[in-house]
Design an enzyme around this catalytic site. Structure first.
Site, PDB file in Angstrom:
ATOM      1  N   THR A  65      45.347  45.685  39.169  1.00 26.69           N
ATOM      2  CA  THR A  65      46.162  45.801  40.373  1.00 26.69           C
ATOM      3  C   THR A  65      47.621  45.749  39.973  1.00 26.69           C
ATOM      4  OG1 THR A  65      44.434  44.623  41.606  1.00 26.69           O
ATOM      5  CG2 THR A  65      46.603  44.822  42.659  1.00 26.69           C
ATOM      6  N   VAL A  66      48.421  46.672  40.517  1.00 24.35           N
ATOM      7  CA  VAL A  66      49.837  46.750  40.154  1.00 24.35           C
ATOM      8  C   VAL A  66      50.701  46.359  41.348  1.00 24.35           C
ATOM      9  CG1 VAL A  66      51.666  48.193  39.207  1.00 24.35           C
ATOM     10  CG2 VAL A  66      49.289  48.626  38.568  1.00 24.35           C
TER      11      VAL A  66
ATOM     12  N   LYS B 245      51.393  44.469  36.243  1.00 19.70           N
ATOM     13  CA  LYS B 245      49.994  44.903  36.237  1.00 19.70           C
ATOM     14  C   LYS B 245      49.129  43.680  35.940  1.00 19.70           C
ATOM     15  CE  LYS B 245      48.530  48.902  35.276  1.00 19.70           C
ATOM     16  NZ  LYS B 245      48.127  50.203  34.734  1.00 19.70           N
TER      17      LYS B 245
ATOM     18  N   ASP C  87      43.837  57.205  26.492  1.00 19.98           N
ATOM     19  CA  ASP C  87      43.439  57.435  27.888  1.00 19.98           C
ATOM     20  C   ASP C  87      44.446  58.343  28.593  1.00 19.98           C
ATOM     21  OD1 ASP C  87      41.798  57.235  30.099  1.00 19.98           O
ATOM     22  OD2 ASP C  87      42.591  55.295  30.757  1.00 19.98           O
TER      23      ASP C  87
END
Length: 267
Positions: free
Chosen positions: A1-2, A17, A115
């Site tokens: 969650t940011v 974050k 990623d």
């Protein structure tokens, strides 16, 4: 969650974050996270989201592990693709260039992203492009060389064959993912779809990426050839790193006669 937050000592807006609680309680994850955060913090480039700090805090609800980063206003490349569907070839090149510049700086520093995907590419209101989450995929994944770990080390639509088959990753792995990203920018969709993540991963290992011009007739041959070269299943057949990919992208742009695109037009 940011979260958007404020650095009280330096009086600046930042992004925080916070890792999932299940990971925060895993000591092996915490150790990997600290190592990867330190590596990412060494990377300083205008097209990479800066990492300012990292830490952990024990609160009544449990242990909170967090990363403090540069706050980038705007949206992600995924948001842009949802709005536009696909980009013109000149726009696709203009967006991929800063992504490759950030990856080239990381590769020169010995850092592999692992990623690369539209969700990790941020676009500011002025059109500035920044790549986020260097090293986080490695920090989250358990140290293993299994096929399952290979799938974890990257979102499956962009995962390189060697990540699936051997769980390994290097600069050429990022090149492959960036090649898939270029394909999606040109066509509006990734090259592979399937009923499950394993089905998509299987296609990365066993199928060759088709030329984007099969879906988008305006894609020039030079970009077709570059996508195919960047996404070769054998890592040694790809550009050696993002710097080499960037140089080939510049040649492809010149061969195709594509003009530069003002960054603000992409915001």
């Amino acid at each position: 969650t940011v979260y958007a937050g404020t650095d009280l000592r330096l009086d600046r807006r930042i992004a925080v974050k916070v890792m999932a609680p299940a990971l925060a309680h895993d000591p092996s994850f915490t150790d990997r996270f600290v190592r990867e955060a330190r590596s990412a913090a060494r990377l300083s480039h205008p097209n990479a989201v800066a990492v300012f700090d990292q830490g952990a805090e024990d609160v009544p609800a449990g242990r909170v592990v967090f990363l403090v980063m540069e706050l980038v206003r705007g949206g992600t490349l995924r948001d842009l693709l949802r709005r536009r569907g696909r980009l013109r070839p000149d726009e696709a090149v203009a967006l991929l260039e800063p992504v490759l510049r950030a990856l080239a700086a990381a590769h020169a520093a010995g850092i592999t992203h692992r990623d690369v995907k539209p969700e990790n590419v941020l676009i500011a209101p002025d059109g500035a492009v920044k790549v986020a989450d260097f090293g986080l995929a490695r920090a989250v994944a358990a140290p293993s060389t299994s096929t399952q770990a290979g799938v974890v080390l990257g979102t499956v639509a962009y995962v390189a064959p060697e990540q699936v088959a051997r769980g390994s990753a290097d600069a050429r792995t990022d090149v492959y993912s960036a090649g898939i990203l270029l394909y999606e920018l040109l066509t509006g969709v990734p090259p592979y779809a399937g009923d499950s993540a394993i089905a998509v991963a299987y296609r990365h290992v066993h199928d060759d990426v088709p030329p984007p011009s099969q879906l988008a007739a305006d894609v020039p041959p030079a970009l077709d050839e570059l996508v195919l070269r960047a996404t070769r299943r054998e890592p040694g057949a790809r550009p050696a790193d993002a710097g080499a990919f960037l140089a080939e992208l510049a040649m492809a742009r010149a061969d195709a006669g594509l003009r530069p695109v003002p960054p603000a037009s992409l915001a």
